[in-house]
Design a protein around this motif. Structure first.
Motif, PDB file in Angstrom:
ATOM      1  N   GLY A   1     -22.691  26.075   1.979  1.00  0.00           N
ATOM      2  CA  GLY A   1     -23.341  24.814   1.604  1.00  0.00           C
ATOM      3  C   GLY A   1     -24.530  24.472   2.494  1.00  0.00           C
ATOM      4  N   LEU A   2     -24.855  25.383   3.411  1.00  0.00           N
ATOM      5  CA  LEU A   2     -25.978  25.138   4.313  1.00  0.00           C
ATOM      6  C   LEU A   2     -27.289  25.549   3.675  1.00  0.00           C
ATOM      7  CD1 LEU A   2     -24.462  26.488   7.645  1.00  0.00           C
ATOM      8  CD2 LEU A   2     -24.685  24.108   6.929  1.00  0.00           C
ATOM      9  N   GLY A   3     -28.349  24.833   4.026  1.00  0.00           N
ATOM     10  CA  GLY A   3     -29.681  25.154   3.547  1.00  0.00           C
ATOM     11  C   GLY A   3     -30.658  25.120   4.700  1.00  0.00           C
ATOM     12  N   LEU A   4     -31.906  25.422   4.408  1.00  0.00           N
ATOM     13  CA  LEU A   4     -32.963  25.372   5.416  1.00  0.00           C
ATOM     14  C   LEU A   4     -33.970  24.296   5.028  1.00  0.00           C
ATOM     15  CD1 LEU A   4     -33.723  29.156   6.056  1.00  0.00           C
ATOM     16  CD2 LEU A   4     -32.560  27.562   7.559  1.00  0.00           C
ATOM     17  N   PRO A   5     -33.755  23.055   5.463  1.00  0.00           N
ATOM     18  CA  PRO A   5     -34.712  22.011   5.103  1.00  0.00           C
ATOM     19  C   PRO A   5     -36.000  22.151   5.917  1.00  0.00           C
ATOM     20  CG  PRO A   5     -33.060  21.118   6.565  1.00  0.00           C
ATOM     21  CD  PRO A   5     -32.652  22.549   6.260  1.00  0.00           C
ATOM     22  N   CYS A   6     -37.105  21.772   5.310  1.00  0.00           N
ATOM     23  CA  CYS A   6     -38.392  21.760   6.002  1.00  0.00           C
ATOM     24  C   CYS A   6     -38.454  20.474   6.830  1.00  0.00           C
ATOM     25  CB  CYS A   6     -39.529  21.794   4.988  1.00  0.00           C
ATOM     26  SG  CYS A   6     -41.159  21.528   5.704  1.00  0.00           S
ATOM     27  N   PRO A   7     -38.591  20.590   8.155  1.00  0.00           N
ATOM     28  CA  PRO A   7     -38.609  19.378   8.988  1.00  0.00           C
ATOM     29  C   PRO A   7     -39.755  18.417   8.635  1.00  0.00           C
ATOM     30  CG  PRO A   7     -38.343  21.322  10.356  1.00  0.00           C
ATOM     31  CD  PRO A   7     -38.634  21.799   8.972  1.00  0.00           C
ATOM     32  N   LEU A   8     -40.933  18.948   8.339  1.00  0.00           N
ATOM     33  CA  LEU A   8     -42.064  18.083   7.991  1.00  0.00           C
ATOM     34  C   LEU A   8     -41.815  17.368   6.669  1.00  0.00           C
ATOM     35  CD1 LEU A   8     -44.916  17.088   8.720  1.00  0.00           C
ATOM     36  CD2 LEU A   8     -45.822  19.005   7.389  1.00  0.00           C
ATOM     37  N   ARG A   9     -41.357  18.108   5.678  1.00  0.00           N
ATOM     38  CA  ARG A   9     -41.097  17.497   4.366  1.00  0.00           C
ATOM     39  C   ARG A   9     -39.931  16.524   4.442  1.00  0.00           C
ATOM     40  NH1 ARG A   9     -39.674  20.185  -1.314  1.00  0.00           N
ATOM     41  NH2 ARG A   9     -40.124  18.372  -2.559  1.00  0.00           N
ATOM     42  N   TRP A  10     -38.922  16.844   5.249  1.00  0.00           N
ATOM     43  CA  TRP A  10     -37.766  15.963   5.391  1.00  0.00           C
ATOM     44  C   TRP A  10     -38.176  14.651   6.048  1.00  0.00           C
ATOM     45  CZ3 TRP A  10     -35.337  14.155   9.865  1.00  0.00           C
ATOM     46  CH2 TRP A  10     -34.137  13.486   9.655  1.00  0.00           C
ATOM     47  N   SER A  11     -39.032  14.718   7.074  1.00  0.00           N
ATOM     48  CA  SER A  11     -39.378  13.504   7.821  1.00  0.00           C
ATOM     49  C   SER A  11     -40.532  12.714   7.221  1.00  0.00           C
ATOM     50  CB  SER A  11     -39.689  13.845   9.286  1.00  0.00           C
ATOM     51  OG  SER A  11     -40.810  14.702   9.366  1.00  0.00           O
ATOM     52  N   THR A  12     -41.461  13.398   6.513  1.00  0.00           N
ATOM     53  CA  THR A  12     -42.635  12.675   5.995  1.00  0.00           C
ATOM     54  C   THR A  12     -42.768  12.728   4.485  1.00  0.00           C
ATOM     55  OG1 THR A  12     -44.116  14.590   6.103  1.00  0.00           O
ATOM     56  CG2 THR A  12     -43.923  13.238   8.099  1.00  0.00           C
ATOM     57  N   GLY A  13     -42.070  13.650   3.858  1.00  0.00           N
ATOM     58  CA  GLY A  13     -42.227  13.846   2.422  1.00  0.00           C
ATOM     59  C   GLY A  13     -43.379  14.780   2.074  1.00  0.00           C
ATOM     60  N   ILE A  14     -44.140  15.205   3.074  1.00  0.00           N
ATOM     61  CA  ILE A  14     -45.288  16.088   2.865  1.00  0.00           C
ATOM     62  C   ILE A  14     -44.849  17.528   3.121  1.00  0.00           C
ATOM     63  CG2 ILE A  14     -47.603  16.696   3.659  1.00  0.00           C
ATOM     64  CD1 ILE A  14     -47.891  13.741   4.516  1.00  0.00           C
ATOM     65  N   PRO A  15     -45.125  18.447   2.190  1.00  0.00           N
ATOM     66  CA  PRO A  15     -44.725  19.841   2.412  1.00  0.00           C
ATOM     67  C   PRO A  15     -45.590  20.515   3.472  1.00  0.00           C
ATOM     68  CG  PRO A  15     -46.024  19.674   0.416  1.00  0.00           C
ATOM     69  CD  PRO A  15     -45.803  18.265   0.911  1.00  0.00           C
ATOM     70  N   CYS A  16     -45.008  21.472   4.172  1.00  0.00           N
ATOM     71  CA  CYS A  16     -45.750  22.239   5.177  1.00  0.00           C
ATOM     72  C   CYS A  16     -46.317  23.501   4.523  1.00  0.00           C
ATOM     73  CB  CYS A  16     -44.847  22.587   6.355  1.00  0.00           C
ATOM     74  SG  CYS A  16     -43.654  23.887   6.010  1.00  0.00           S
ATOM     75  N   PRO A  17     -47.187  24.236   5.219  1.00  0.00           N
ATOM     76  CA  PRO A  17     -47.731  25.471   4.636  1.00  0.00           C
ATOM     77  C   PRO A  17     -46.668  26.512   4.305  1.00  0.00           C
ATOM     78  CG  PRO A  17     -48.997  24.847   6.573  1.00  0.00           C
ATOM     79  CD  PRO A  17     -47.808  23.922   6.506  1.00  0.00           C
ATOM     80  N   ALA A  18     -45.541  26.467   4.987  1.00  0.00           N
ATOM     81  CA  ALA A  18     -44.488  27.460   4.756  1.00  0.00           C
ATOM     82  C   ALA A  18     -43.442  26.990   3.753  1.00  0.00           C
ATOM     83  CB  ALA A  18     -43.812  27.808   6.079  1.00  0.00           C
ATOM     84  N   CYS A  19     -43.592  25.802   3.212  1.00  0.00           N
ATOM     85  CA  CYS A  19     -42.615  25.321   2.229  1.00  0.00           C
ATOM     86  C   CYS A  19     -42.505  26.323   1.079  1.00  0.00           C
ATOM     87  CB  CYS A  19     -43.016  23.949   1.692  1.00  0.00           C
ATOM     88  SG  CYS A  19     -42.410  22.584   2.687  1.00  0.00           S
ATOM     89  N   GLY A  20     -41.298  26.601   0.703  1.00  0.00           N
ATOM     90  CA  GLY A  20     -41.049  27.515  -0.400  1.00  0.00           C
ATOM     91  C   GLY A  20     -40.932  28.967   0.001  1.00  0.00           C
ATOM     92  N   LEU A  21     -41.149  29.298   1.277  1.00  0.00           N
ATOM     93  CA  LEU A  21     -41.086  30.703   1.675  1.00  0.00           C
ATOM     94  C   LEU A  21     -39.684  31.284   1.541  1.00  0.00           C
ATOM     95  CD1 LEU A  21     -43.499  31.138   4.704  1.00  0.00           C
ATOM     96  CD2 LEU A  21     -43.602  32.264   2.494  1.00  0.00           C
ATOM     97  N   THR A  22     -38.681  30.522   1.901  1.00  0.00           N
ATOM     98  CA  THR A  22     -37.311  31.030   1.774  1.00  0.00           C
ATOM     99  C   THR A  22     -36.989  31.270   0.306  1.00  0.00           C
ATOM    100  OG1 THR A  22     -36.643  29.828   3.754  1.00  0.00           O
ATOM    101  CG2 THR A  22     -34.882  30.580   2.291  1.00  0.00           C
ATOM    102  N   THR A  23     -37.294  30.300  -0.533  1.00  0.00           N
ATOM    103  CA  THR A  23     -37.044  30.431  -1.966  1.00  0.00           C
ATOM    104  C   THR A  23     -37.844  31.586  -2.546  1.00  0.00           C
ATOM    105  OG1 THR A  23     -36.689  28.052  -2.068  1.00  0.00           O
ATOM    106  CG2 THR A  23     -37.060  29.188  -4.165  1.00  0.00           C
ATOM    107  N   ALA A  24     -39.114  31.709  -2.128  1.00  0.00           N
ATOM    108  CA  ALA A  24     -39.971  32.789  -2.628  1.00  0.00           C
ATOM    109  C   ALA A  24     -39.433  34.151  -2.204  1.00  0.00           C
ATOM    110  CB  ALA A  24     -41.397  32.603  -2.121  1.00  0.00           C
ATOM    111  N   ALA A  25     -38.967  34.263  -0.968  1.00  0.00           N
ATOM    112  CA  ALA A  25     -38.422  35.536  -0.492  1.00  0.00           C
ATOM    113  C   ALA A  25     -37.154  35.902  -1.253  1.00  0.00           C
ATOM    114  CB  ALA A  25     -38.146  35.460   1.008  1.00  0.00           C
TER     115      ALA A  25
END
Length: 133
Positions: free
Chosen positions: A33-57
């Motif tokens: 049930g663990l995931g890898l949340p993006c700290p920037l997106r989690w705290s600000t709602g703004i995606p980082c340049p690496a957002c989606g890399l885990t899903t894409a891989a």
């Protein structure tokens, strides 16, 4: 003496590790049930340049090329670099290809500028994907 690896070789080795992790991540994530949340997106709602890399891989490791490109095209770029550099590393280990020559300061600077440009392009892609641009 330990052989130095070039930057592309290091990225290729990282790509091998990412490919291995991407093949087991869905089972691990589903089981724990663990995931890898993006700290920037989690705290600000703004995606980082690496957002989606885990899903894409993960998509790429499971043969979903178009889904991977939609998540983050950088994963495909890393996969291509990995496919090219892994045989190079093997050939160098076997002594069939010369060891890498250290890059000049100018070449390192150009690479840094290219990496910054790639990160900026990735961020613009993510901002557009999530509706910020």
């Amino acid at each position: 003496m330990r052989r130095q690896y070039s930057i592309p070789e290091r990225l290729g080795g990282f790509g091998v590790a990412v490919a291995g992790a991407a093949t087991v991540w869905p089972a691990f994530s589903a089981g724990t049930g663990l995931g890898l949340p993006c700290p920037l997106r989690w705290s600000t709602g703004i995606p980082c340049p690496a957002c989606g890399l885990t899903t894409a891989a993960v998509d790429l490791a499971h043969g979903r090329l178009l889904a991977s490109l939609a998540d983050n095209p950088a994963a495909l770029a890393l996969a291509i670099l990995t496919v090219v550099t892994v045989p190079l590393i093997v050939l160098r280990q076997l002594g069939l290809v010369a060891t890498p020559v250290p890059w000049s300061a100018r070449a390192r600077r150009r690479t840094q500028v290219a990496a910054i440009a790639a990160a900026a392009a990735s961020w613009l892609f993510q901002l557009h994907r999530f509706g910020f641009v």
